[in-house]
Design a protein around this motif. Structure first.
Motif, PDB file in Angstrom:
ATOM      1  N   LEU A   1       0.917  -1.266   0.143  1.00 29.92           N
ATOM      2  CA  LEU A   1       0.059   0.010   0.003  1.00 29.92           C
ATOM      3  C   LEU A   1       0.889   1.411  -0.028  1.00 29.92           C
ATOM      4  O   LEU A   1       0.641   2.310  -0.692  1.00 29.92           O
TER       5      LEU A   1
ATOM      6  N   THR B   1      -7.812  -4.366   7.175  1.00 25.80           N
ATOM      7  CA  THR B   1      -8.854  -4.884   6.144  1.00 25.80           C
ATOM      8  C   THR B   1      -7.998  -5.637   5.140  1.00 25.80           C
ATOM      9  O   THR B   1      -8.213  -6.982   4.441  1.00 25.80           O
ATOM     10  N   ALA B   2      -6.791  -5.018   4.531  1.00 26.18           N
ATOM     11  CA  ALA B   2      -6.052  -5.536   3.434  1.00 26.18           C
ATOM     12  C   ALA B   2      -5.291  -6.921   3.905  1.00 26.18           C
ATOM     13  O   ALA B   2      -5.086  -7.713   3.155  1.00 26.18           O
TER      14      ALA B   2
ATOM     15  N   THR C   1      -3.561   3.571   6.891  1.00 28.89           N
ATOM     16  CA  THR C   1      -4.419   3.897   8.061  1.00 28.89           C
ATOM     17  C   THR C   1      -5.013   2.391   8.306  1.00 28.89           C
ATOM     18  O   THR C   1      -4.596   1.451   7.927  1.00 28.89           O
TER      19      THR C   1
ATOM     20  N   ARG D   1      -7.724   0.538   6.873  1.00 26.47           N
ATOM     21  CA  ARG D   1      -7.535  -0.320   5.601  1.00 26.47           C
ATOM     22  C   ARG D   1      -6.430  -1.156   5.708  1.00 26.47           C
ATOM     23  O   ARG D   1      -6.485  -2.047   4.726  1.00 26.47           O
TER      24      ARG D   1
END
Length: 214
Positions: free
Chosen positions: A27, A43-44, A37, A40
């Motif tokens: 990312l 979740t990733a 963050t 994010r």
């Protein structure tokens, strides 16, 4: 039995941490280290927020660990393959070519974690900037050592400026990212970046037959 359960928890924790760092580097290659963050990233990586906080309590430590993970990836994907080439002028070229292959394979969605990180932190004092600078210094030092080895072997002239040549090799590799991603024509860009260093080395070495013709 207790030791077995504890070992299992440690192994799951290690895997979770590695998964988070892999996603962080991926990312950050697009959005930068400040773009990471909690939501994010969790979740990733497929982990809960509570699992995230089990590894990191502040963003700076996450950023530092991401740099460390990216450095390890650079070694595994670029440095180690290149070092299989014998010392000398061919190893100098191999370091450059391994870097280009890493970019061309699109291992990271943003192309290069360190290119984004250096632009992001070049004028921001602190531990993150220092760690990014160290990673860059380590890479330049490796290329320079490869140049000096080639000089010692007589495959490059003994009076060249090794640091200057290492700088040129690095600059041509770095320019590839912006040219390929912003201007397009990936294949042409990588071919030109490779040929630029190849022709520079062929012009310098007393034995051009050591290197491919194109």
């Amino acid at each position: 039995m207790t030791d077995t359960r504890e070992d299992g928890r440690r192994e799951r924790g290690r895997r979770s941490r590695e998964a988070i760092l892999a996603q962080a580097v991926s990312l950050a290659s697009v959005d930068g280290l400040d773009g990471l963050t909690l939501g994010r990233l969790a979740t990733a990586a497929g982990v809960s927020k509570s699992g995230f906080f089990a590894h990191w309590r502040d963003k700076e430590q996450l950023q530092l660990d991401a740099i460390e993970w990216a450095s390890g990836q650079w070694v595994d994907e670029i440095v180690r393959p290149a070092l299989r080439t014998p010392p000398g002028v061919r190893r100098v070229l191999a370091l450059h070519e391994a870097r280009l292959r890493f970019y061309e394979a699109k291992v990271l969605p943003g192309g290069c974690f360190f290119f984004v990180a250096q632009v992001e932190f070049d004028d921001r004092p602190g531990a993150v900037r220092e760690r990014v600078a160290k990673a860059m210094t380590d890479w330049l030092g490796l290329v320079e050592r490869a140049v000096r080895e080639a000089m010692d072997l007589g495959e490059l002239p003994g009076d060249i400026d090794a640091a200057q040549l290492a700088y040129e090799v690095d600059a041509l590799g770095e320019a590839t990212i912006t040219h390929a991603r912003l201007l397009g024509g990936d294949t042409i860009v990588y071919d030109r970046a490779r040929r630029a260093v190849l022709e520079r080395l062929r012009a310098l070495t007393p034995d051009p037959a050591l290197l491919p013709e194109d």
